[in-house]
Design a protein around this motif. Structure first.
Motif, short mmCIF file in Angstrom:
data_model
loop_
_atom_site.label_atom_id
_atom_site.label_comp_id
_atom_site.label_asym_id
_atom_site.label_seq_id
_atom_site.Cartn_x
_atom_site.Cartn_y
_atom_site.Cartn_z
N SER A 156 2.35 20.44 -8.34
CA SER A 156 3.45 21.15 -7.69
C SER A 156 3.08 22.57 -7.29
N GLY A 157 1.92 23.06 -7.75
CA GLY A 157 1.50 24.41 -7.38
C GLY A 157 0.96 24.49 -5.97
N GLU A 158 0.76 25.72 -5.50
CA GLU A 158 0.32 25.94 -4.12
C GLU A 158 -1.12 25.52 -3.90
N THR A 159 -1.91 25.37 -4.97
CA THR A 159 -3.33 25.01 -4.84
C THR A 159 -3.54 23.51 -4.96
N TYR A 160 -2.50 22.74 -4.72
CA TYR A 160 -2.57 21.28 -4.88
C TYR A 160 -3.72 20.67 -4.10
N SER A 161 -3.87 21.07 -2.84
CA SER A 161 -4.87 20.43 -1.98
C SER A 161 -6.30 20.69 -2.48
N ASP A 162 -6.53 21.78 -3.22
CA ASP A 162 -7.88 22.08 -3.71
C ASP A 162 -8.34 21.06 -4.74
N TYR A 163 -7.42 20.50 -5.53
CA TYR A 163 -7.77 19.58 -6.61
C TYR A 163 -7.60 18.12 -6.22
N PHE A 164 -6.94 17.87 -5.12
CA PHE A 164 -6.54 16.49 -4.77
C PHE A 164 -7.76 15.57 -4.72
N MET A 165 -7.76 14.56 -5.57
CA MET A 165 -8.76 13.50 -5.64
C MET A 165 -10.17 14.03 -5.92
N GLN A 166 -10.27 15.25 -6.47
CA GLN A 166 -11.56 15.78 -6.84
C GLN A 166 -11.96 15.25 -8.22
N SER A 167 -13.25 15.15 -8.45
CA SER A 167 -13.75 14.77 -9.77
C SER A 167 -13.40 15.87 -10.77
N SER A 168 -13.08 15.47 -11.99
CA SER A 168 -12.74 16.45 -13.01
C SER A 168 -13.91 17.37 -13.33
N ASP B 206 0.84 -1.19 0.00
CA ASP B 206 0.00 0.00 0.00
C ASP B 206 0.88 1.24 0.00
N ILE B 207 0.57 2.18 -0.87
CA ILE B 207 1.29 3.45 -0.93
C ILE B 207 0.27 4.56 -0.70
N TYR B 208 0.48 5.33 0.39
CA TYR B 208 -0.44 6.42 0.68
C TYR B 208 -0.13 7.60 -0.24
N LEU B 209 -1.19 8.20 -0.75
CA LEU B 209 -0.99 9.24 -1.76
C LEU B 209 -0.26 10.46 -1.22
N ASP B 210 -0.45 10.77 0.07
CA ASP B 210 0.28 11.93 0.60
C ASP B 210 1.78 11.67 0.62
N THR B 211 2.19 10.41 0.92
CA THR B 211 3.62 10.05 0.87
C THR B 211 4.11 10.04 -0.57
N LEU B 212 3.29 9.50 -1.48
CA LEU B 212 3.67 9.47 -2.89
C LEU B 212 3.84 10.88 -3.44
N ALA B 213 2.98 11.80 -2.99
CA ALA B 213 3.09 13.19 -3.45
C ALA B 213 4.40 13.81 -3.01
N GLU B 214 4.88 13.45 -1.80
CA GLU B 214 6.17 13.97 -1.33
C GLU B 214 7.30 13.46 -2.22
N GLN C 269 -14.93 24.83 -11.49
CA GLN C 269 -15.33 25.64 -10.33
C GLN C 269 -14.12 25.96 -9.45
N ILE C 270 -13.24 24.95 -9.26
CA ILE C 270 -12.04 25.16 -8.43
C ILE C 270 -11.11 26.16 -9.12
N ASP C 271 -11.01 26.09 -10.46
CA ASP C 271 -10.19 27.05 -11.20
C ASP C 271 -10.64 28.48 -10.92
N ASN C 272 -11.95 28.69 -10.92
CA ASN C 272 -12.47 30.03 -10.67
C ASN C 272 -12.16 30.50 -9.26
N LEU C 273 -12.25 29.58 -8.28
CA LEU C 273 -11.95 29.95 -6.90
C LEU C 273 -10.48 30.34 -6.74
#
Length: 852
Positions: free
Chosen positions: A251-263, A211-219, A268-272
């Motif tokens: 790699s951008g600062e808004t990474y957490s806003d898109y993480f595992m979100q539906s496309s 098992d590989i946790y995505l937060d570790t993989l992101a690092e 909507q996230i882009d506008n925010l």
């Protein structure tokens, strides 16, 4: 008449300037046309080169990501095909207990699985793996739908079901798979899993998974991105890009806003995030057939975007290469202006003397501007000539006066700390460096920290904390003389500089006076506040040449002061250790160190190649109340220079012998006690008499006492030395040649002097696998020493690989952190008890556990 003459001059000047300007304009226009064409051709070439470089860098990045997943696949496959693990899964499939205890007939199967699976986790450089496990359809737990055993030996509970695993149905009909991300039902973490079916011959018996946790993989992805890509580039990583894209790294600062979100949510996230219609959603929808995009994206920056798939996975890498075309255009524009300026200069040479005379005040203007640039704002430009230049001169005069006024206002507001009224560090640094630190006298920089201000702010409010800092600052002005340097370091810190110190006691006296002054609580508005200080001290010029360097050293000392509850004034000692003053402090305190019980012993185990405890090496340690922990390499060398090593060495030998006897009485085993002996000690004429006296006092059997001497002793080799060694052997004491290979020993000494043991230095052990020569030399040394009828002891053994090789070449005894660090006597007793409780044949596998 005068006015008419001035008007005529202005007209002539104006006409001349127009002629010159027209000539310059025509020449410049021609140059611009030529250079514009050159720029166009240059930009076309640059774009082609940029695209090629972007493609190459993208390939390097994707290859690095592929290496990560290839490593995971290899680790899973190695586990799935390992015969011991296959045997353990077959055993689990019988329905027997999966978790076994030592002594069980099948414990070796269980132990082998734990060792190998834990090794996969321990030896991965990226610390990527969250969980390594095997799974079986057998109901080896309280559940009814299979079970799993992790690398930590944890058995799945009754809520674990094999058929509910995210990979179970996807794996039907294939051998292995890397899953899409899913939310783990037990841990709640987003996870991807690499699973391979395990076969015994043609029979499928179970599964091996990581098992590989995505937060570790992101690092890991972030680390690779920083290493492989230049700055200002961005990386986006999706899974299942074609059907159900999910962003797992950005790699951008808004990474957490898109993480595992539906496309479907990306727009909507882009506008925010103020990306508008050029954000992540647009990038996903607009890749052309070449998987390449160009243009302005995200926050309007210009990018070349490439997309690639990570081989053998459902993961896609989108790389955004930043393109700064403006820089290139500016460079070409500067070149254009430079060439045009040259042409203007040539034309200006041939203009009339009157034009040159009219423009001559420019030098005066430039000199004034240079003065302003260098900080001299008190300038007065007196221009006579062209009206336009007079206007410029007047503007410079007005500007310089206004700047001078604003600088004075700014200095007043920035030079002093608003809260305390003291000068701040920024305004004091230059003055201190230029005055105090230009003298040859020693000075002490003391960083005074209010240790408990945070607690006061929490319990009594921020305003109380601010008022308290003001009150402390006022009190400090009374504690220290007005001619001494005191300023604020911001927050809860003050800096006090004591000049022309004669000894460190002078500094301690002043600081103890400070602590005594604040012994009683401060009362503010009927609130009593107890003040606690930590003080870090560094010495000029020993510890640094500038205030910034010295305060940095004080910060280091403050960290130690915070740890040392018994001492709140700590002197920085890394540089002082190499200075005469620091050595003097050590010498002064070393004489009283034993009397004050500051020196103590630790013991490091020696292990035989048959996995038994051979004995222990006694190692001296010293903690000074003012200098802190002093390394043995420092205080032993100092003791040797001052001959204090004689009483210190005698105390160490006596204490170690007492410990050997106590261990013998407690465990019924005569362990070898190995003690380092300084050349200064052994060359004393009464050394043998001292050893005999210690043997009588402690009642130690001398056959279990080993004295270690270093190769440097041979530089002092005398008849007395040879006689001393002979007498020690007659007493039954063994001699060990320490640190072999780092100094002056030769085969002649090994032949002439009857050593019992030879200790191979850690530097050779470290180089076993790094240097082929060291690899061969160490084997030759072992063979040679055995032929001389001596035992070989390898020190500094820290890895299992080193241990197994040294054991293979018949090394007799081992010492190092793989077995244990040096231990205090209480910890040593626990170590012996735990060591002896482990069966002999299993000790080799648990040395690491014993060390921990």
């Amino acid at each position: 008449m005068a006015k008419n003459k001035e008007k005529n001059n202005l007209k002539r000047n104006s006409l001349t300037n127009k002629i010159v300007s027209l000539t310059v304009f025509l020449d410049a226009l021609f140059l611009v046309l030529i250079l514009s064409l050159s720029i166009l051709l240059y930009m076309v070439n640059q774009n082609q080169t940029r695209d090629t470089n972007a493609s190459y860098q993208n390939e390097i990045l994707v290859a690095a990501f592929e290496d990560v997943f290839d490593k995971v696949e290899t680790d899973v496959h190695n586990l799935a095909t390992d015969s011991d693990i296959i045997a353990y899964i077959n055993y689990v499939n019988t329905g027997a207990d999966a978790i076994l205890a030592p002594g069980d007939a099948n414990y070796n199967l269980y132990s082998s699985y734990l060792v190998q699976s834990a090794a996969v986790v321990d030896y991965q450089s990226e610390e990527l793996y969250g969980l390594v496990y095997i799974a079986s359809g057998s109901n080896c737990s309280t559940g009814t739908d299979g079970c799993a055993i992790s690398h930590e030996g944890v058995l799945s509970g009754d809520d674990w079901k094999l058929s509910e695993r995210a990979w179970y149905l996807e794996l039907l009909g294939i051998t292995k798979i890397l899953t899409n991300p899913y939310e783990d039902a037990l841990s709640g973490d987003y996870t991807i899993t690499y699973v391979e079916r395990v076969f015994d011959g043609t029979d499928m018996i179970g599964y091996v998974g990581i098992d590989i946790y995505l937060d570790t993989l992101a690092e890991v992805f972030h680390s690779i991105t920083l290493e492989k890509l230049p700055e200002n580039n961005e990386v986006i990583i999706f899974t299942d890009l074609e059907e159900n894209p999910r962003l797992i790294y950005f790699s951008g600062e808004t990474y957490s806003d898109y993480f595992m979100q539906s496309s479907l949510n990306y727009a909507q996230i882009d506008n925010l995030n103020d990306y508008g219609d050029r954000g992540i959603s647009y990038i996903l929808e607009n890749f052309d057939t070449n998987n390449q995009l160009k243009g302005n994206f995200l926050e309007g920056e210009n990018y070349v975007i490439l997309s690639s798939e990570v081989e053998n996975t459902n993961i896609s890498v989108v790389t955004m290469f930043y393109v700064n075309q403006l820089i290139e255009i500016e460079v070409m524009f500067i070149i254009l202006v430079a060439i045009a300026a040259i042409m203007v200069f040539i034309i200006a040479i041939i203009t009339t003397k009157q034009v040159r005379k009219a423009l001559s005040p420019i030098d005066t203007i430039l000199e004034s501007i240079e003065k302003i640039k260098n900080g001299n704002y008190d300038v007065n430009v007196d221009i006579k000539g062209a009206l336009e230049l007079r206007h410029i001169g007047d503007a410079i005069n007005i500007m310089s006066k206004e700047i001078n006024k604003q600088v004075k206002i700014t200095y007043e507001s920035l030079a002093y700390d608003v809260l305390t009224g003291l000068k701040n560090r920024a305004s004091s640094a230059a003055e201190v460096d230029a005055t105090i630190f230009k003298l040859d006298n020693r000075s002490a920089v003391c960083l005074i920290q209010v240790d408990n201000l945070k607690n006061i702010n929490v319990t009594k409010a921020q305003m109380m904390g601010d008022n308290l800092i003001k009150a402390i600052a006022d009190e400090l002005k009374h504690v220290f003389r007005s001619d001494e340097t005191l300023f604020s370091n911001g927050g809860n810190e003050f800096v006090y500089i004591k000049e022309d110190i004669k000894s460190l006691e002078d500094v301690e006296y002043s600081l103890n006076r400070l602590l005594m002054h604040f012994k009683e609580p401060i009362v503010l508005k009927n609130v009593r506040a107890e003040i606690k200080f930590n003080v870090g001290v560094s010495i000029y010029p020993t510890d640094g040449q500038t205030l910034d360097e010295l305060i940095k050293k004080c910060d280091t000392a403050l960290f130690k002061a915070a740890e040392a509850s018994y001492k709140k004034i700590i002197f920085y000692n890394e540089k002082i250790a190499r200075s005469v003053n620091y050595q003097s402090e050590i010498s002064e305190q070393l004489a009283q160190a034993i009397k004050n019980e500051q020196i103590y012993l630790k013991y490091q185990p020696l292990i035989t190649n048959s996995n038994e405890i051979y004995g222990f090496e006694a190692l001296a340690r010293w903690t000074s109340p003012t200098l802190g922990e002093i390394g043995p390499q420092i205080f032993i060398a100092n003791a040797e220079e001052s001959y204090l090593i004689i009483p210190i060495g005698t105390w160490i030998l006596r204490k170690a012998c007492f410990t050997q006897v106590e261990l013998k009485e407690k465990y019924g085993i005569n362990y070898i006690m190995s003690v380092n002996v300084s050349p200064v000690q052994i060359l004393q004429r009464d050394f043998v008499d001292i050893v005999k006296k210690i043997i009588r006092e402690t009642d130690i059997n001398p056959e279990f006492l080993t004295l270690e001497i270093t190769e440097s002793l041979f530089l002092e080799a005398t008849v007395l030395l040879e006689d001393t060694i002979e007498q020690l052997h007659k007493l039954g004491i063994k001699l060990s040649l320490d640190d072999f290979g780092t100094g002056y020993a030769s085969l002649t000494y090994l032949r002439q002097i009857n050593f019992d043991n030879l200790k191979i230095d850690k530097t050779f052990v470290d180089g076993i696998f790094a240097n082929i020569k060291d690899h061969r030399i160490i084997g030759t040394i072992v063979s040679l020493v055995h032929n001389l009828d001596m035992k070989v002891i390898a020190e500094g053994v820290e890895t299992r690989k080193q241990y197994e090789y040294l054991k293979e070449i018949s090394t007799d005894v081992f010492q190092g952190y793989i077995f244990s660090k040096p231990l205090a006597i209480d910890d040593l007793n626990k170590y012996i008890t735990k060591f002896n409780s482990i069966p002999l044949h299993k000790r080799q596998d648990i040395f690491k556990a014993l060390k921990e």
